[in-house]
Design a protein around this motif. Sequence first.
Motif, PDB file in Angstrom:
ATOM      1  N   UNK A 242      56.629  67.847  12.084  1.00  0.00           N
ATOM      2  CA  UNK A 242      57.053  68.373  10.970  1.00  0.00           C
ATOM      3  C   UNK A 242      56.356  67.741   9.790  1.00  0.00           C
ATOM      4  N   UNK A 243      56.076  68.300   8.927  1.00  0.00           N
ATOM      5  CA  UNK A 243      55.332  67.707   7.852  1.00  0.00           C
ATOM      6  C   UNK A 243      56.205  66.591   7.186  1.00  0.00           C
ATOM      7  N   UNK A 244      55.526  65.385   6.897  1.00  0.00           N
ATOM      8  CA  UNK A 244      56.488  64.376   6.349  1.00  0.00           C
ATOM      9  C   UNK A 244      57.198  63.568   7.286  1.00  0.00           C
ATOM     10  N   UNK A 245      56.767  63.895   8.521  1.00  0.00           N
ATOM     11  CA  UNK A 245      57.602  63.029   9.923  1.00  0.00           C
ATOM     12  C   UNK A 245      56.986  61.824   9.792  1.00  0.00           C
ATOM     13  N   UNK A 246      55.992  61.422   9.126  1.00  0.00           N
ATOM     14  CA  UNK A 246      55.441  60.056   9.173  1.00  0.00           C
ATOM     15  C   UNK A 246      54.948  59.396  10.253  1.00  0.00           C
ATOM     16  N   UNK A 247      54.468  60.306  11.265  1.00  0.00           N
ATOM     17  CA  UNK A 247      53.891  59.927  12.625  1.00  0.00           C
ATOM     18  C   UNK A 247      52.436  59.648  12.549  1.00  0.00           C
ATOM     19  N   UNK A 248      52.051  58.274  12.921  1.00  0.00           N
ATOM     20  CA  UNK A 248      50.749  58.087  12.703  1.00  0.00           C
ATOM     21  C   UNK A 248      50.056  57.687  14.133  1.00  0.00           C
ATOM     22  N   UNK A 249      50.955  57.378  15.126  1.00  0.00           N
ATOM     23  CA  UNK A 249      50.518  57.128  16.352  1.00  0.00           C
ATOM     24  C   UNK A 249      51.414  56.995  17.313  1.00  0.00           C
ATOM     25  N   UNK A 250      51.132  57.098  18.541  1.00  0.00           N
ATOM     26  CA  UNK A 250      52.242  57.297  19.703  1.00  0.00           C
ATOM     27  C   UNK A 250      53.482  56.358  19.521  1.00  0.00           C
ATOM     28  N   UNK A 251      53.300  54.870  18.848  1.00  0.00           N
ATOM     29  CA  UNK A 251      54.192  54.129  18.961  1.00  0.00           C
ATOM     30  C   UNK A 251      55.367  54.751  18.182  1.00  0.00           C
TER      31      UNK A 251
ATOM     32  N   UNK B  67      58.576  66.322  18.013  1.00  0.00           N
ATOM     33  CA  UNK B  67      57.046  66.241  18.037  1.00  0.00           C
ATOM     34  C   UNK B  67      56.497  66.870  19.224  1.00  0.00           C
ATOM     35  N   UNK B  68      55.255  67.172  19.356  1.00  0.00           N
ATOM     36  CA  UNK B  68      54.698  67.820  20.555  1.00  0.00           C
ATOM     37  C   UNK B  68      53.493  67.204  20.793  1.00  0.00           C
ATOM     38  N   UNK B  69      53.027  66.965  21.905  1.00  0.00           N
ATOM     39  CA  UNK B  69      51.598  66.965  22.357  1.00  0.00           C
ATOM     40  C   UNK B  69      50.734  67.801  22.585  1.00  0.00           C
TER      41      UNK B  69
ATOM     42  N   UNK C 248      49.475  67.179  12.227  1.00  0.00           N
ATOM     43  CA  UNK C 248      49.064  66.576  13.488  1.00  0.00           C
ATOM     44  C   UNK C 248      48.325  65.426  13.219  1.00  0.00           C
ATOM     45  N   UNK C 249      48.249  64.472  14.086  1.00  0.00           N
ATOM     46  CA  UNK C 249      47.578  63.188  14.073  1.00  0.00           C
ATOM     47  C   UNK C 249      46.856  63.193  15.520  1.00  0.00           C
ATOM     48  N   UNK C 250      45.694  62.804  15.427  1.00  0.00           N
ATOM     49  CA  UNK C 250      44.835  62.535  16.766  1.00  0.00           C
ATOM     50  C   UNK C 250      45.258  61.427  17.603  1.00  0.00           C
ATOM     51  N   UNK C 251      45.445  61.437  18.856  1.00  0.00           N
ATOM     52  CA  UNK C 251      45.840  60.449  19.821  1.00  0.00           C
ATOM     53  C   UNK C 251      44.409  59.601  20.107  1.00  0.00           C
ATOM     54  N   UNK C 252      44.380  58.161  19.927  1.00  0.00           N
ATOM     55  CA  UNK C 252      43.185  57.755  20.438  1.00  0.00           C
ATOM     56  C   UNK C 252      42.791  58.032  21.723  1.00  0.00           C
ATOM     57  N   UNK C 253      41.777  58.084  22.275  1.00  0.00           N
ATOM     58  CA  UNK C 253      41.192  58.209  23.503  1.00  0.00           C
ATOM     59  C   UNK C 253      41.989  58.220  24.583  1.00  0.00           C
ATOM     60  N   UNK C 254      42.492  59.093  25.380  1.00  0.00           N
ATOM     61  CA  UNK C 254      43.449  59.042  26.246  1.00  0.00           C
ATOM     62  C   UNK C 254      42.988  59.712  27.642  1.00  0.00           C
ATOM     63  N   UNK C 255      41.963  59.291  28.209  1.00  0.00           N
ATOM     64  CA  UNK C 255      41.669  59.895  29.546  1.00  0.00           C
ATOM     65  C   UNK C 255      41.064  61.241  29.217  1.00  0.00           C
ATOM     66  N   UNK C 256      40.701  62.028  30.236  1.00  0.00           N
ATOM     67  CA  UNK C 256      39.785  63.423  30.389  1.00  0.00           C
ATOM     68  C   UNK C 256      40.684  64.535  29.589  1.00  0.00           C
TER      69      UNK C 256
END
Length: 264
Positions: free
Chosen positions: A133-142, A193-195, A213-221
Amino acid sequence: MKRRWFIASTVAVALATVGLTTACGGDQTAGGGDAGGTLTMATSADYPPYEFIETAGGTEEIVGFDIDIARHIATELGYELEITNMDFNGLIPALQAGRADFVMAGMTPTEERRQNVDFSEVYYEARQTIVFPTGGGITSPADLEGKTVGVQLGSIQEGLGQDLAETVPGMTLQSLNRINEIIQELNSGRIDAAIIEDTVAEGFLANNPNLEAVEIPEEGPAGSAIAFPRGSELVEDFNRVLAEMESSGLMEELIVRWFGDGAQ
Ligand code: ARG
């Protein structure tokens, strides 16, 4: 010998309706060799722009990037095409049970799946994103710490979520059958959240301005390939047509049509 008289318009996109269509009978499954007859493709039509159900004029039709590719390949190889819709999690079992000749569902050719099915070459590359949800402040998987995260049952996103849950404290995973359900759960606040893969997430974001949405850095195929029953003779023919589609520019045309100009 190729039977080329099935023209595109006769390619039957049989059953767009959700549910259990029985695939074609034994003599036409896991085809190959002489062309002709009907190929049954199984998909999970919850994945725009790869495959989704378009309801226009009271009829339901499965359309999308994968569908256009499948139609083209079937026509080139002289087959009619029948499409059957099911949950993503049921696709590989359907191939194994001989209920489908191939699967196109934005499916990633993972090593684990290769134990059970054969894959064509990859025809499109993708990346994973975290949708929230907008404003959730998620920038990375952590930032998924303490959060409930939705994924599609049986998808590589589920596998990625399981890996993350091992290192991110208090993150719990919720596996759901359909992407629509994931979006609903996000909107109602039952998950945090969702992937979801980038291009698919973009489409849902366009219709749900309350999500980002925020992109997850390279994580396999993460790319997509066509899946077949183990040992299917169709793999070679399909790869040949895929290669022709690449070199003729048709693949690029379809990518632009379904993913837009910005697509790779
Ligand atoms: N690429 C991911 C995977 O192979 C997700 C595919 C989901 N496809 C779908 N039609 N819902 O697991």
